[in-house]
Design a protein around this motif. Sequence first.
Motif, PDB file in Angstrom:
ATOM      1  N   GLU A 114       3.922   1.952   2.723  1.00 57.47           N
ATOM      2  CA  GLU A 114       3.896   1.424   4.130  1.00 57.47           C
ATOM      3  C   GLU A 114       4.740   0.321   4.350  1.00 57.47           C
ATOM      4  O   GLU A 114       5.483   0.007   3.396  1.00 57.47           O
ATOM      5  N   GLN A 160       0.794  -1.106  -0.058  1.00 54.95           N
ATOM      6  CA  GLN A 160      -0.217  -0.159   0.209  1.00 54.95           C
ATOM      7  C   GLN A 160       0.651   1.282   0.032  1.00 54.95           C
ATOM      8  O   GLN A 160       1.785   1.397   0.995  1.00 54.95           O
ATOM      9  N   TRP A 212       7.734   2.718   7.731  1.00 55.38           N
ATOM     10  CA  TRP A 212       7.209   3.236   6.493  1.00 55.38           C
ATOM     11  C   TRP A 212       8.229   4.305   5.739  1.00 55.38           C
ATOM     12  O   TRP A 212       9.373   4.604   6.348  1.00 55.38           O
ATOM     13  N   CYS A 218       6.279  -2.020   1.282  1.00 55.45           N
ATOM     14  CA  CYS A 218       5.750  -1.303  -0.304  1.00 55.45           C
ATOM     15  C   CYS A 218       6.850  -0.971  -0.690  1.00 55.45           C
ATOM     16  O   CYS A 218       7.655  -0.170  -0.394  1.00 55.45           O
TER      17      CYS A 218
END
Length: 140
Positions: A45, A26, A104, A48
């Motif tokens: 995220e 995502q 992240w 990702c």
Amino acid sequence: MEDKELSCFNLGEIMPEIYGQYFSGQAYLSTLNEKDIRISNVTFEPGCINNWHIHHNGGQILMVTAGKGFYQEEGKTAISIQKGDVIHIPSEVKHWHGANTTDWLSHIAIEIPASGYNTEWLEKVNEEEYRKINGGTTNE
């Protein structure tokens, strides 16, 4: 993570399908400017990453604003990136970038304007190779 921990810029919306199909996991997109030069805040995220891709006729600059991840050019070793790093991606260089498996990653993406600028999206990053640069782990 809360938005304020990710970046001083808006998290944005879930990556639109037109681009989202080229991301494993995502990601979020907030367009900051479209007049004369496209500037976006892109947030990944954990786990990702985007597919291999090439920016034709112009290149791109990434300014990492939060988190940790990786950047890799074809034929070179992946490098760790983190808040404060700036990556200049020349035109015609095949590459990928995104978060590591535990953090992240947010970056500002600046498209270097040029006549005929476009992005060619290519194959997914090999999962085994991604796992190796993450110390053998994935976010599954």
